[in-house]
Design a protein around this motif. Sequence first.
Motif, PDB file in Angstrom:
ATOM      1  N   ALA A 151       5.156   4.110  13.249  1.00  0.00           N
ATOM      2  CA  ALA A 151       3.727   4.410  13.372  1.00  0.00           C
ATOM      3  C   ALA A 151       2.888   3.215  12.940  1.00  0.00           C
ATOM      4  N   ALA A 152       3.293   2.561  11.852  1.00  0.00           N
ATOM      5  CA  ALA A 152       2.552   1.402  11.364  1.00  0.00           C
ATOM      6  C   ALA A 152       2.594   0.257  12.373  1.00  0.00           C
ATOM      7  N   TYR A 153       3.747   0.039  12.965  1.00  0.00           N
ATOM      8  CA  TYR A 153       3.891  -1.017  13.967  1.00  0.00           C
ATOM      9  C   TYR A 153       2.997  -0.737  15.179  1.00  0.00           C
ATOM     10  N   GLU A 154       3.024   0.488  15.662  1.00  0.00           N
ATOM     11  CA  GLU A 154       2.224   0.829  16.840  1.00  0.00           C
ATOM     12  C   GLU A 154       0.735   0.660  16.560  1.00  0.00           C
ATOM     13  N   ALA A 155       0.298   1.048  15.366  1.00  0.00           N
ATOM     14  CA  ALA A 155      -1.115   0.892  15.010  1.00  0.00           C
ATOM     15  C   ALA A 155      -1.489  -0.582  14.908  1.00  0.00           C
ATOM     16  N   ALA A 156      -0.621  -1.375  14.279  1.00  0.00           N
ATOM     17  CA  ALA A 156      -0.910  -2.802  14.104  1.00  0.00           C
ATOM     18  C   ALA A 156      -0.919  -3.536  15.448  1.00  0.00           C
ATOM     19  N   ALA A 182      10.435  -0.059   5.580  1.00  0.00           N
ATOM     20  CA  ALA A 182       9.180   0.671   5.781  1.00  0.00           C
ATOM     21  C   ALA A 182       8.121   0.216   4.789  1.00  0.00           C
ATOM     22  N   ARG A 183       8.517   0.007   3.553  1.00  0.00           N
ATOM     23  CA  ARG A 183       7.541  -0.474   2.567  1.00  0.00           C
ATOM     24  C   ARG A 183       7.042  -1.878   2.928  1.00  0.00           C
ATOM     25  N   ARG A 184       7.952  -2.763   3.343  1.00  0.00           N
ATOM     26  CA  ARG A 184       7.538  -4.115   3.730  1.00  0.00           C
ATOM     27  C   ARG A 184       6.626  -4.102   4.958  1.00  0.00           C
ATOM     28  N   GLN A 185       7.015  -3.355   5.960  1.00  0.00           N
ATOM     29  CA  GLN A 185       6.313  -3.451   7.242  1.00  0.00           C
ATOM     30  C   GLN A 185       5.017  -2.657   7.266  1.00  0.00           C
ATOM     31  N   THR A 186       4.893  -1.623   6.458  1.00  0.00           N
ATOM     32  CA  THR A 186       3.582  -0.980   6.339  1.00  0.00           C
ATOM     33  C   THR A 186       2.609  -1.914   5.627  1.00  0.00           C
ATOM     34  N   ALA A 187       3.109  -2.702   4.693  1.00  0.00           N
ATOM     35  CA  ALA A 187       2.257  -3.715   4.054  1.00  0.00           C
ATOM     36  C   ALA A 187       1.823  -4.766   5.065  1.00  0.00           C
ATOM     37  N   GLU A 188       2.725  -5.169   5.945  1.00  0.00           N
ATOM     38  CA  GLU A 188       2.368  -6.133   6.980  1.00  0.00           C
ATOM     39  C   GLU A 188       1.345  -5.557   7.954  1.00  0.00           C
ATOM     40  N   ALA A 189       1.451  -4.269   8.226  1.00  0.00           N
ATOM     41  CA  ALA A 189       0.462  -3.632   9.094  1.00  0.00           C
ATOM     42  C   ALA A 189      -0.928  -3.721   8.472  1.00  0.00           C
ATOM     43  N   ARG A 199      -2.405   4.891   4.607  1.00  0.00           N
ATOM     44  CA  ARG A 199      -1.629   6.114   4.353  1.00  0.00           C
ATOM     45  C   ARG A 199      -0.148   5.866   4.598  1.00  0.00           C
ATOM     46  N   TYR A 200       0.157   5.142   5.665  1.00  0.00           N
ATOM     47  CA  TYR A 200       1.565   4.824   5.935  1.00  0.00           C
ATOM     48  C   TYR A 200       2.180   4.057   4.762  1.00  0.00           C
ATOM     49  N   TYR A 201       1.406   3.136   4.208  1.00  0.00           N
ATOM     50  CA  TYR A 201       1.888   2.327   3.077  1.00  0.00           C
ATOM     51  C   TYR A 201       2.170   3.207   1.863  1.00  0.00           C
ATOM     52  N   ARG A 202       1.237   4.116   1.572  1.00  0.00           N
ATOM     53  CA  ARG A 202       1.430   5.008   0.422  1.00  0.00           C
ATOM     54  C   ARG A 202       2.611   5.956   0.648  1.00  0.00           C
ATOM     55  N   ASP A 203       2.746   6.432   1.870  1.00  0.00           N
ATOM     56  CA  ASP A 203       3.835   7.359   2.171  1.00  0.00           C
ATOM     57  C   ASP A 203       5.194   6.680   2.137  1.00  0.00           C
ATOM     58  N   ALA A 204       5.230   5.404   2.529  1.00  0.00           N
ATOM     59  CA  ALA A 204       6.517   4.706   2.636  1.00  0.00           C
ATOM     60  C   ALA A 204       7.191   4.514   1.281  1.00  0.00           C
ATOM     61  N   LYS A 205       6.416   4.314   0.248  1.00  0.00           N
ATOM     62  CA  LYS A 205       7.000   3.931  -1.046  1.00  0.00           C
ATOM     63  C   LYS A 205       8.009   4.949  -1.566  1.00  0.00           C
ATOM     64  N   ILE A 206       7.725   6.224  -1.392  1.00  0.00           N
ATOM     65  CA  ILE A 206       8.595   7.247  -1.971  1.00  0.00           C
ATOM     66  C   ILE A 206       9.983   7.236  -1.349  1.00  0.00           C
ATOM     67  N   THR A 207      10.105   6.718  -0.127  1.00  0.00           N
ATOM     68  CA  THR A 207      11.425   6.728   0.515  1.00  0.00           C
ATOM     69  C   THR A 207      12.410   5.816  -0.204  1.00  0.00           C
ATOM     70  N   GLU A 208      11.903   4.907  -1.043  1.00  0.00           N
ATOM     71  CA  GLU A 208      12.775   4.063  -1.861  1.00  0.00           C
ATOM     72  C   GLU A 208      13.195   4.755  -3.158  1.00  0.00           C
ATOM     73  N   ILE A 209      12.650   5.959  -3.403  1.00  0.00           N
ATOM     74  CA  ILE A 209      12.858   6.614  -4.694  1.00  0.00           C
ATOM     75  C   ILE A 209      13.619   7.925  -4.569  1.00  0.00           C
ATOM     76  N   TYR A 210      13.111   8.869  -3.728  1.00  0.00           N
ATOM     77  CA  TYR A 210      13.742  10.184  -3.768  1.00  0.00           C
ATOM     78  C   TYR A 210      15.022  10.247  -2.934  1.00  0.00           C
ATOM     79  N   GLU A 211      15.820  11.266  -3.247  1.00  0.00           N
ATOM     80  CA  GLU A 211      17.183  11.439  -2.717  1.00  0.00           C
ATOM     81  C   GLU A 211      18.037  10.204  -2.975  1.00  0.00           C
TER      82      GLU A 211
END
Length: 375
Positions: free
Chosen positions: A255-260, A326-333, A350-362
């Motif tokens: 989503a971030a790539y398409e928007a950027a 995802a965290r890197r590329q949402t920042a680039e977006a 929003r994509y940037y904020r949402d991406a961060k948790i994927t490095e943490i949970y599960e």
Amino acid sequence: MDFDLSADQREIQALTREFAAAEIEPHAAEWDREHRFPRELFGKLAELGLMGACVAEEYGGAGADFLSYILVLEELSRADAGVGVTVAVHTSAVTLPILRFGTDEQKSRFVPPLARGEALGAFALTEPEAGSDAGSLRTAATANGDGWTISGAKQWITNGRYAGTFLIFARTDRDTPGAKGVSAFILDAEHVKVTRDEEKLGLNSSITNDIVVEGAEVGPERMLHGEGKGFEVAMATLDGGRIGIAAQALGIAQAAYEAARAYSLERKQFGKRIAEFQAIQWKLADMATEIDAARLLVYRAAWLKQQGRPHTEEGAKAKLFASEMARRQTAEAIQIFGGYGYTKEFPVERYYRDAKITEIYEGTSEIQRLVIARS
């Protein structure tokens, strides 16, 4: 080696994308601002079979394969990662473990309502003092003659407030330290009390709760997979669940790539579109390449799970790479959008904020590296 999706897989991917474009994307920013859990949405998803995509039809599901389910999570997360994680936890962390480890009676009793979206599932492993060290959990289940009495507190429970079925982990053998004394139980909402709604950086359309279980009395039929085997259930669940979170990260990055990319084709500076500048072209090229690499890792892990083959290492690699990507590329977006990217006028923050948790949970990125190293 065939990299093409099957006709059925393409169909469910297109169905989900169409639904997300009509029912999720137009509302995602509002849900994020209002921190609103869109309860009504999950009934609509259930009508399409997407609350039990990879559950057999005999148990109320759509009967699709695991990769099809991963495609569903990717498309939902591309529209709103909060919706994606709600479905991911419901399916990967509750419905599928009951299907895999449950008795015939447990499967016929608990799975159909979950697969049909009549009940939402929640996975309750983490505690205030037991995060990555899940084997140190303190929630206790004491034998009472007719079954078990369960008491304890759990933290970071996705779907907690709205769940009807909880997969909860408790220590049944206090004399055995670590993972070996833990068992898994299936509880109902009436057994659980929600004590807090968490305020989070992102995923504001999903609900995250602290919960307590205070002397809940359940029969022996509520134990999943036998006494002392809870950690086996938890680790197997996370093996598959991590592939789902990797798919979530993949959807966010897409989503971030398409928007950027779209913005770069419209925004003009120095007399021409910024997409014509090499600096922006290289950013987009790197984004596209890393997203493709993540997608291949995610789909490979999903395919291995579908084939019934070992996938612990491959799932960890997929989650590690996709989440950090995802965290890197949402920042680039955001960087491509410039100052506009830092505002809520556009969705990339929003994509940037949402991406961060994927490095943490599960399982944090650090835990994924341990899993990979030990494999």
